[in-house]
Design a protein around this motif. Sequence first.
Motif, PDB file in Angstrom:
ATOM      1  N   VAL A  81     -16.205  49.378  71.520  1.00  0.00           N
ATOM      2  CA  VAL A  81     -15.011  48.896  72.641  1.00  0.00           C
ATOM      3  C   VAL A  81     -13.729  49.909  73.287  1.00  0.00           C
ATOM      4  N   MET A  82     -12.814  49.879  71.723  1.00  0.00           N
ATOM      5  CA  MET A  82     -11.724  50.208  71.712  1.00  0.00           C
ATOM      6  C   MET A  82     -12.142  51.785  71.013  1.00  0.00           C
ATOM      7  N   PHE A 104     -18.094  42.142  78.216  1.00  0.00           N
ATOM      8  CA  PHE A 104     -16.386  43.125  77.523  1.00  0.00           C
ATOM      9  C   PHE A 104     -16.991  44.147  76.275  1.00  0.00           C
ATOM     10  N   ARG A 105     -18.036  43.208  75.483  1.00  0.00           N
ATOM     11  CA  ARG A 105     -18.023  43.961  74.200  1.00  0.00           C
ATOM     12  C   ARG A 105     -19.461  44.521  74.111  1.00  0.00           C
ATOM     13  N   ASP A 106     -19.912  44.733  75.237  1.00  0.00           N
ATOM     14  CA  ASP A 106     -21.044  45.311  75.598  1.00  0.00           C
ATOM     15  C   ASP A 106     -20.806  47.147  76.331  1.00  0.00           C
ATOM     16  N   VAL A 107     -20.472  48.152  75.374  1.00  0.00           N
ATOM     17  CA  VAL A 107     -20.419  48.868  76.249  1.00  0.00           C
ATOM     18  C   VAL A 107     -21.510  49.721  77.362  1.00  0.00           C
ATOM     19  N   ALA A 108     -22.841  48.976  78.002  1.00  0.00           N
ATOM     20  CA  ALA A 108     -23.719  49.054  78.320  1.00  0.00           C
ATOM     21  C   ALA A 108     -23.279  48.808  79.675  1.00  0.00           C
ATOM     22  N   ALA A 109     -22.802  47.393  79.309  1.00  0.00           N
ATOM     23  CA  ALA A 109     -22.071  46.605  80.568  1.00  0.00           C
ATOM     24  C   ALA A 109     -21.709  47.214  81.556  1.00  0.00           C
ATOM     25  N   GLU A 125     -13.427  48.845  81.904  1.00  0.00           N
ATOM     26  CA  GLU A 125     -13.471  50.363  82.268  1.00  0.00           C
ATOM     27  C   GLU A 125     -13.411  49.790  83.863  1.00  0.00           C
ATOM     28  N   PRO A 126     -11.975  50.273  83.732  1.00  0.00           N
ATOM     29  CA  PRO A 126     -11.214  48.696  85.605  1.00  0.00           C
ATOM     30  C   PRO A 126     -12.374  49.872  86.787  1.00  0.00           C
ATOM     31  N   GLY A 127     -12.743  49.548  87.593  1.00  0.00           N
ATOM     32  CA  GLY A 127     -13.245  49.420  88.343  1.00  0.00           C
ATOM     33  C   GLY A 127     -14.860  49.663  88.706  1.00  0.00           C
TER      34      GLY A 127
END
Length: 333
Positions: free
Chosen positions: A42-43, A122-127, A133-135
Amino acid sequence: MRTFAYARADSVERAVDAQHAQQAGAFVAGGTLLLDLVKLDVMRPQQVTDISALPMKEVAFVDDDRLRIGALVTNTDLAHHPDVRQHYPLLSQAILNGASTQIRNMASTGGNLMQRTRCPYFRDVAAACNKREPGSGCDAMQGINRMHAVLGGSEHCIAVHPSDMCVALAAIGATVTLQGPDGTRDVDFGNFHRLPGETPHQEQDITDDELIVALTLAPPLAPQGAAYVKLRDRASYEFALAAAGAMISLDGDMIGEARLALGGVATKPWRCAEAEEILRGQPAETATFERAAEAALADAQPLEHNAFKVPLARQAIVRALRDATRDAKEGHA
Ligand code: SF4
């Protein structure tokens, strides 16, 4: 996990300069959140500057009546500090309601202010997540939003601010001191955390190359009673579904000064100014507390799965005010 460069700073100025020179840098102190989010991808810092050895660990009164807390004071040390326990009991209670002993031993005051949301999307990069991820959208809007905010949300983000400590700070009032490349500046705590609006990725009033160096609390209410009530799915090591922090001073059976803030239900630490107005000068009794609770939740906008938070938060408020009143009558301070 992605690799990153690591450097240990030996002065505040050099830490800020190192960050200023980076495109994607991050400070690390206790590391209780940053390292989780790096592992989750995430970061993605390229350079991590370790500030844990910097001289920002002092707790002392300044101007006679305002407690200044160094940004690297651990949550444990702050909760158990004699001046905090005596003059700011709400802060001590709120901190001890958060996280676990192990995490409180590592987590810093500054890091607590910079906590990121626990929204699972927020913690799931597939979501899809506008904050990460702005936008990109917000999967929580139509997803499982039981844990999300009923106050302060926008069509772009409804994530709850996770901190207990910050709820107490919202009620107490504080100033956040930041050091940047051009010197220091102070930000009122009430303005430090931003509402999501159209830019949920901009969470605090701080730039990438500024470092929190201290927090200065408003003078304590005296004499006061204080209570932090946190309602959650299990009794420990869990985030709030609804939390209320209250401070009360009494004039006989009447309320003198009152402070109230909420956690677990809003997108930032939520000061309840209207409810405080209702409380001042009124009898310290359940009917007054219930009117204040109604006012505090009047603007709530529940979602599909979290309408239960509205009555839950009202109950937390009434209980916190009742317990704070009892504490004041017993002459805590
Ligand atoms: Fe992201 Fe906020 Fe939506 Fe959660 S509520 S998915 S943090 S934009």
